[in-house]
Design a protein around this motif. Sequence first.
Motif, PDB file in Angstrom:
ATOM      1  N   ILE A   1      -3.064  54.131  47.363  1.00  0.00           N
ATOM      2  CA  ILE A   1      -2.164  52.999  47.648  1.00  0.00           C
ATOM      3  C   ILE A   1      -2.648  51.699  47.020  1.00  0.00           C
ATOM      4  CG2 ILE A   1      -1.356  54.039  49.807  1.00  0.00           C
ATOM      5  CD1 ILE A   1      -3.108  52.028  51.306  1.00  0.00           C
ATOM      6  N   GLY A   2      -3.724  51.770  46.234  1.00  0.00           N
ATOM      7  CA  GLY A   2      -4.224  50.564  45.587  1.00  0.00           C
ATOM      8  C   GLY A   2      -4.836  49.572  46.553  1.00  0.00           C
ATOM      9  N   ALA A   3      -5.516  50.087  47.600  1.00  0.00           N
ATOM     10  CA  ALA A   3      -6.151  49.200  48.577  1.00  0.00           C
ATOM     11  C   ALA A   3      -7.199  48.323  47.884  1.00  0.00           C
ATOM     12  CB  ALA A   3      -6.807  50.023  49.679  1.00  0.00           C
ATOM     13  N   HIS A   4      -7.425  47.131  48.430  1.00  0.00           N
ATOM     14  CA  HIS A   4      -8.418  46.221  47.861  1.00  0.00           C
ATOM     15  C   HIS A   4      -9.823  46.800  48.044  1.00  0.00           C
ATOM     16  CE1 HIS A   4      -5.568  43.112  46.955  1.00  0.00           C
ATOM     17  NE2 HIS A   4      -5.162  43.035  48.209  1.00  0.00           N
ATOM     18  N   ARG A   5     -10.545  46.910  46.942  1.00  0.00           N
ATOM     19  CA  ARG A   5     -11.896  47.472  46.997  1.00  0.00           C
ATOM     20  C   ARG A   5     -12.802  46.659  47.917  1.00  0.00           C
ATOM     21  NH1 ARG A   5     -14.943  51.123  44.121  1.00  0.00           N
ATOM     22  NH2 ARG A   5     -13.147  51.580  42.781  1.00  0.00           N
ATOM     23  N   LYS A   6     -12.661  45.344  47.888  1.00  0.00           N
ATOM     24  CA  LYS A   6     -13.519  44.508  48.727  1.00  0.00           C
ATOM     25  C   LYS A   6     -13.318  44.809  50.210  1.00  0.00           C
ATOM     26  CE  LYS A   6     -14.166  40.532  45.632  1.00  0.00           C
ATOM     27  NZ  LYS A   6     -13.952  39.080  45.462  1.00  0.00           N
ATOM     28  N   VAL A   7     -12.063  45.064  50.589  1.00  0.00           N
ATOM     29  CA  VAL A   7     -11.764  45.340  51.997  1.00  0.00           C
ATOM     30  C   VAL A   7     -12.372  46.671  52.428  1.00  0.00           C
ATOM     31  CG1 VAL A   7      -9.925  45.807  53.659  1.00  0.00           C
ATOM     32  CG2 VAL A   7      -9.668  43.948  52.016  1.00  0.00           C
ATOM     33  N   VAL A   8     -12.115  47.742  51.652  1.00  0.00           N
ATOM     34  CA  VAL A   8     -12.607  49.059  52.073  1.00  0.00           C
ATOM     35  C   VAL A   8     -14.127  49.128  51.992  1.00  0.00           C
ATOM     36  CG1 VAL A   8     -10.478  50.272  51.502  1.00  0.00           C
ATOM     37  CG2 VAL A   8     -12.244  50.060  49.762  1.00  0.00           C
ATOM     38  N   GLU A   9     -14.720  48.483  50.994  1.00  0.00           N
ATOM     39  CA  GLU A   9     -16.176  48.531  50.896  1.00  0.00           C
ATOM     40  C   GLU A   9     -16.832  47.688  51.980  1.00  0.00           C
ATOM     41  OE1 GLU A   9     -17.530  47.803  46.919  1.00  0.00           O
ATOM     42  OE2 GLU A   9     -16.933  49.803  46.235  1.00  0.00           O
ATOM     43  N   MET A  10     -16.169  46.611  52.403  1.00  0.00           N
ATOM     44  CA  MET A  10     -16.697  45.837  53.531  1.00  0.00           C
ATOM     45  C   MET A  10     -16.783  46.717  54.774  1.00  0.00           C
ATOM     46  SD  MET A  10     -14.943  42.691  55.608  1.00  0.00           S
ATOM     47  CE  MET A  10     -13.727  43.819  56.317  1.00  0.00           C
ATOM     48  N   TRP A  11     -15.672  47.414  55.084  1.00  0.00           N
ATOM     49  CA  TRP A  11     -15.673  48.287  56.252  1.00  0.00           C
ATOM     50  C   TRP A  11     -16.600  49.477  56.062  1.00  0.00           C
ATOM     51  CZ3 TRP A  11     -14.487  46.964  60.844  1.00  0.00           C
ATOM     52  CH2 TRP A  11     -13.530  45.976  61.076  1.00  0.00           C
ATOM     53  N   LEU A  12     -16.778  49.923  54.827  1.00  0.00           N
ATOM     54  CA  LEU A  12     -17.680  51.038  54.565  1.00  0.00           C
ATOM     55  C   LEU A  12     -19.113  50.657  54.912  1.00  0.00           C
ATOM     56  CD1 LEU A  12     -18.093  53.884  53.528  1.00  0.00           C
ATOM     57  CD2 LEU A  12     -18.178  52.969  51.191  1.00  0.00           C
ATOM     58  N   TRP A  13     -19.516  49.444  54.533  1.00  0.00           N
ATOM     59  CA  TRP A  13     -20.871  49.004  54.864  1.00  0.00           C
ATOM     60  C   TRP A  13     -21.038  48.797  56.365  1.00  0.00           C
ATOM     61  CZ3 TRP A  13     -24.597  50.016  51.831  1.00  0.00           C
ATOM     62  CH2 TRP A  13     -24.431  49.993  50.441  1.00  0.00           C
ATOM     63  N   ILE A  14     -19.986  48.300  57.027  1.00  0.00           N
ATOM     64  CA  ILE A  14     -20.043  48.183  58.490  1.00  0.00           C
ATOM     65  C   ILE A  14     -20.190  49.569  59.109  1.00  0.00           C
ATOM     66  CG2 ILE A  14     -18.712  47.559  60.557  1.00  0.00           C
ATOM     67  CD1 ILE A  14     -17.474  45.275  58.898  1.00  0.00           C
ATOM     68  N   GLU A  15     -19.459  50.528  58.547  1.00  0.00           N
ATOM     69  CA  GLU A  15     -19.546  51.890  59.064  1.00  0.00           C
ATOM     70  C   GLU A  15     -20.939  52.470  58.863  1.00  0.00           C
ATOM     71  OE1 GLU A  15     -17.188  56.123  58.985  1.00  0.00           O
ATOM     72  OE2 GLU A  15     -16.571  54.544  57.626  1.00  0.00           O
ATOM     73  N   VAL A  16     -21.531  52.211  57.698  1.00  0.00           N
ATOM     74  CA  VAL A  16     -22.894  52.686  57.457  1.00  0.00           C
ATOM     75  C   VAL A  16     -23.834  52.134  58.526  1.00  0.00           C
ATOM     76  CG1 VAL A  16     -24.872  52.509  55.903  1.00  0.00           C
ATOM     77  CG2 VAL A  16     -22.609  53.034  54.982  1.00  0.00           C
TER      78      VAL A  16
END
Length: 479
Positions: free
Chosen positions: A226-241
């Motif tokens: 869906i062309g999600a913003h990389r900054k948004v998903v990677e921000m949540w990815l680091w929070i998830e880590v």
Amino acid sequence: MANSYLTTESKKLATWYFTFAAIIFGAQLLFGLVAAIQYVMPGFLFELLDFSIARMLHINALVVWMVFAMFGSVYWLLPDETGIETVGIGIGKLLYWIFVAAIVVVVLVFLFIQVGPADETTIWFITEGREYIEAPRWADLGITVVALGFVFNLYATGMKGNRSGIVTVLMADMLAFAGLYLAGMFWTDNISIDQFWWWWVIHLWVEATWEVFVGAIAAWGLITMIGAHRKVVEMWLWIEVAMLFGSGILGMGHHYFWIGTPEYWWEIGALFSALEPLPLVAMFVHVLYDWGKETGLQMAEGYEGHSIDGHTINNKPAFAWFVLNAFGNFLGAGIWGFFHTLPQVNLYTHGTQFTSAHGHLSFFGAYATILIGMFYLAVQGKNGIKVMKSTKKSVWAISMIAGGVMGMTVALTISGYVQVLVSRAQMGATWSGYFDGQAGQWFTQGMDWRLIMGFVTFIGFLILVVDLLSIGKSNKHIK
């Protein structure tokens, strides 16, 4: 279906992993059906394929097909994320065949030998006997070699190419993935110590490294579909880590209630084990909100390519499975996990069908869903389809599989409730209480419904396979 759209050897190797994963997925469901039948009809296949062996094959096949699909997912996305061909692809192909051969041999031994002598021979060549990780020692060593070779390919590619946040997380996670498996390989004659390290594989390997992996795949999938913003998903990815490795390690304490470890693990484990699924759900909610808002604005302003027909999602069946993953993870790992994670409750639910209900929904919701989504993304890429629409078979497959697993979960929860009420609360966890609970009408009806819903799930799987094999042709007109 020509392979001309598979532009890299890495993606070709990924399709190998996905294909074998789908085969083992089918085997997992088949042996699960056998075990479910044996719960209702104990004489079914007696002394030919006993319940203990069918259950062992069911659970181990679950782990194996998911590991194959995980490796395939990484090989699929690496060229896109790094901008180069995967380094060491020849090693990857060799290790694939070693892995396949090892799994086939282990399954044949489980089926035709089943039980060995009470000595080191059994541990090395038949089964180690540790529940859920029964593979013999030689296979354990082989799996470790395969995993380390895979990690080498990942690291070498990440260091040479463009290293995005997603690749960086995968590099760290897969190293832990290979390392934590080792915790279940050494032997000790103290049952509490053995169980302590065993839980490092059963919980921390799965609920930390696997969950972080799912986060990385979800981030990549949302960007891709869906062309999600990389900054948004990677921000949540680091929070998830941070939350998963933090809460995952501390949440492991909820397995330590009954093996002789200090009592402070009770509260620590109960609190943190409930936090694990939250970041993944937050990522999906944030991304889908942003995507929906931007799509709505662009439609209102008349931008091309953003119309009500849904072309902003370039792979609808995969996207459906990814969304199901976020909320299936929350339900299975979060809600059903929290049902019995508090020690005051676990005192009664430990070892009942509550655990099985949680296991079925959490493994399906947290892992199977997103890996099936990757199957569809691979089919799209293999056939060079720009926008992949759902077919009737896609809808039937996801409906029957998700409905079947949810039905099994509810049935097992009801049976677990009977065990808690009769076997634990009324009868005090005695042998007679155990058999009284097993004979209860609600318990037996729950097992009947678990079997029925198992058949629904298996039929859904067959439809899924047909859809994966045919959807490429169905979507040719919209390439």
